[in-house]
Design a protein around this motif. Structure first.
Motif, mmCIF file in Angstrom:
data_model
loop_
_atom_site.group_PDB
_atom_site.id
_atom_site.type_symbol
_atom_site.label_atom_id
_atom_site.label_comp_id
_atom_site.label_asym_id
_atom_site.label_seq_id
_atom_site.Cartn_x
_atom_site.Cartn_y
_atom_site.Cartn_z
ATOM 1 N N ALA A 256 2.284 2.998 0.521
ATOM 2 C CA ALA A 256 3.411 3.498 1.209
ATOM 3 C C ALA A 256 3.050 4.689 2.067
ATOM 4 O O ALA A 256 3.621 5.144 3.140
ATOM 5 N N THR A 257 1.909 5.381 1.531
ATOM 6 C CA THR A 257 1.176 6.371 2.474
ATOM 7 C C THR A 257 0.681 6.125 3.866
ATOM 8 O O THR A 257 1.052 6.639 4.847
ATOM 9 N N LEU A 258 0.170 4.887 3.923
ATOM 10 C CA LEU A 258 -0.319 4.167 5.004
ATOM 11 C C LEU A 258 0.857 3.851 6.104
ATOM 12 O O LEU A 258 0.789 4.073 7.153
ATOM 13 N N GLY A 329 -3.066 10.472 -5.845
ATOM 14 C CA GLY A 329 -1.618 10.797 -6.079
ATOM 15 C C GLY A 329 -1.317 12.256 -5.076
ATOM 16 O O GLY A 329 -0.547 12.419 -4.670
ATOM 17 N N GLN A 330 -2.453 13.123 -5.274
ATOM 18 C CA GLN A 330 -2.326 14.329 -4.708
ATOM 19 C C GLN A 330 -2.444 14.152 -3.182
ATOM 20 O O GLN A 330 -1.653 14.882 -2.344
ATOM 21 N N GLN A 331 -3.259 13.440 -2.804
ATOM 22 C CA GLN A 331 -3.447 13.200 -1.307
ATOM 23 C C GLN A 331 -2.069 12.429 -0.746
ATOM 24 O O GLN A 331 -1.457 13.074 0.127
ATOM 25 N N GLY A 340 7.224 14.383 -0.300
ATOM 26 C CA GLY A 340 6.266 13.650 -1.626
ATOM 27 C C GLY A 340 6.570 14.221 -2.674
ATOM 28 O O GLY A 340 6.281 13.513 -3.550
ATOM 29 N N VAL A 341 7.477 14.909 -2.894
ATOM 30 C CA VAL A 341 7.677 15.727 -4.211
ATOM 31 C C VAL A 341 9.195 15.414 -4.451
ATOM 32 O O VAL A 341 9.642 15.994 -5.465
ATOM 33 N N THR A 342 9.842 14.920 -3.588
ATOM 34 C CA THR A 342 11.265 14.715 -3.846
ATOM 35 C C THR A 342 11.594 13.200 -4.736
ATOM 36 O O THR A 342 10.832 12.354 -4.682
ATOM 37 N N ASP A 343 13.028 13.424 -5.420
ATOM 38 C CA ASP A 343 13.160 12.295 -6.444
ATOM 39 C C ASP A 343 13.593 10.944 -5.648
ATOM 40 O O ASP A 343 13.555 10.007 -6.048
ATOM 41 N N GLU A 344 13.898 11.338 -4.455
ATOM 42 C CA GLU A 344 14.164 10.124 -3.610
ATOM 43 C C GLU A 344 13.192 9.181 -3.170
ATOM 44 O O GLU A 344 13.341 8.091 -2.608
ATOM 45 N N LEU A 345 11.982 9.629 -3.009
ATOM 46 C CA LEU A 345 10.733 8.897 -2.564
ATOM 47 C C LEU A 345 10.029 8.334 -3.667
ATOM 48 O O LEU A 345 9.588 8.960 -4.600
ATOM 49 N N HIS A 350 5.417 7.594 -8.397
ATOM 50 C CA HIS A 350 4.061 6.895 -8.688
ATOM 51 C C HIS A 350 3.145 8.179 -9.199
ATOM 52 O O HIS A 350 2.382 8.018 -10.216
ATOM 53 N N PHE A 351 3.186 9.434 -8.565
ATOM 54 C CA PHE A 351 2.357 10.383 -8.732
ATOM 55 C C PHE A 351 2.673 10.796 -10.195
ATOM 56 O O PHE A 351 1.501 11.128 -11.028
ATOM 57 N N LYS A 352 3.776 10.988 -10.654
ATOM 58 C CA LYS A 352 4.285 11.173 -11.891
ATOM 59 C C LYS A 352 3.578 10.214 -12.829
ATOM 60 O O LYS A 352 3.212 10.820 -14.112
#
Length: 381
Positions: A256-258, A329-331, A340-345, A350-352
């Motif tokens: 997803a990040t890529l 996760g942090q990156q 990156g910290v929104t509930d919509e993404l 995944h990070f949580k």
């Protein structure tokens, strides 16, 4: 390590990925997470139909007698799809029954998808030390069974289970490894009080209080006072499964990040063209591949007859996967920016989940200490 899934393992993985992509997508998952029960009966029926519940159960009880390597393929896909169903909790509970022997009827119900299990192991004071047990199991009057008293905390999917696998102290001191007994306790037993809650990763966990809970002798799992070996081996098995799930989650958040770096425009170009961000993605990839290798090694060795080897490899894997999960996760969150910290993404979820996996059955620091404590470890000069 050159590791390839065989045809059957790949079929299990492919079937799960098709299901999570089509019928258990991100929006469906959000509805399930915010529902009253936090799980889906339809999803559980699908997992049963796909053979996922039967996979780890012995053939004698209607299962496929799957190995930890078979489970590696399954758990990776569940991690990739952010599945919140009580699959891991049930498989972990089933592992206690397999290792201890007996309770074949419960295993048969698990294989058929008729029974969910949960492992009630942790207590408020114990942190990651599963042998630090204050819950007691004393002989009932006239020797007719046992009476369980005490409090278990953060019991993953405890409120969704039909039977709890409970660790209790039947002898010895609070932190002794001797004197631990294991019990299969139906949740409807008088004196069992369960308080459910949702955890930060969308899973469900429960606080379970046992007040003069009387269980028959048949509730005992294994041998009275000698449950530590089973408890430790089952926990290592669970830790290996969590490593596999974490790899699946890291795979998804990396992809997803890529994709985000390829599509997000800044200064008239995709931000993925910036060299500094390419270096960060390369570092993420290295962490992910190291974690994948360790998860594979843990799956190979977790059922080893050599307990020292099992402890050493599983702790090394849980430590390295935990470190990788934190970094990846942090990156991912930072490279997504404020999104990156929104509930919509999905990346935030995944990070949580990765954070909670690290805290389950021993975090990276705990397993580093355990690894160092194993016989044969030598400090560098």
């Amino acid at each position: 390590m050159d590791f390839q899934f065989n045809e059957e393992q790949q079929q299990f993985a492919d079937a799960l990925r098709r299901w999570t992509t089509k019928d258990y997508d991100f929006e469906t998952r959000k509805r399930i997470v915010h529902s009253e029960t936090g799980v889906s009966a339809d999803a559980w029926a699908t997992l049963t139909e796909l053979g996922m519940l039967a996979l780890p159960v012995p053939e004698a009880q209607g299962g496929f007698d799957g190995t930890a390597i078979d489970m590696l393929a399954v758990m990776q896909e569940l991690g990739r799809g952010l599945v919140v169903e009580p699959y891991f909790a049930t498989v972990l509970g089933a592992q206690f029954l397999k290792l201890a022997g007996g309770h074949e009827d419960l295993l048969a119900q698990v294989a058929a998808g008729e029974l969910k299990l949960a492992a009630a192991l942790g207590e408020r004071h114990s942190r990651h030390d599963l042998h630090d047990i204050a819950v007691t199991a004393s002989r009932a009057p006239h020797g007719d069974g046992y009476v369980i008293d005490g409090l278990k905390t953060v019991v993953l999917h405890g409120a969704q289970a039909g039977v709890l696998i409970v660790s209790a102290r039947s002898g010895g001191g609070q932190r002794d490894k001797g004197g631990i007994s294991l019990f299969a306790v139906p949740v409807g037993t008088p004196g069992v009080d369960i308080t459910d809650c949702r955890t930060l990763d969308g899973m469900r966990a429960a606080t379970v209080r046992f007040t003069q809970v009387q269980v028959p002798p048949s509730a005992l799992v294994g041998t009275e006072g000698s449950g530590w070996d089973v408890l430790e081996a089952a926990a290592d098995y669970g830790a290996a499964l969590l490593c596999a799930e974490a790899v699946g989650a890291m795979d998804a958040v990396f992809a997803a990040t890529l994709e985000y770096l390829k599509t997000r425009q800044q200064f008239g170009a995709p931000i993925g063209k910036f060299q500094a961000l390419q270096h960060r993605m390369a570092d993420m990839f290295i962490h992910l591949e190291q974690a994948r290798s360790m998860a594979m090694l843990a799956a190979v060795k977790v059922q080893s007859q050599d307990a020292e080897e099992r402890r050493r490899i599983v702790s090394a894997a849980k430590m390295r996967v935990g470190q990788a999960a934190k970094f990846v996760g942090q990156q991912a969150v930072q490279l997504h920016g404020g999104m990156g910290v929104t509930d919509e993404l999905p990346a935030a979820h995944h990070f949580k989940r990765l954070a909670m996996i690290d805290l389950t059955l021993g975090d990276a620091d705990h397993h580093l200490e355990r690894f160092i404590a194993q016989p044969g470890f030598k400090h560098a000069a």
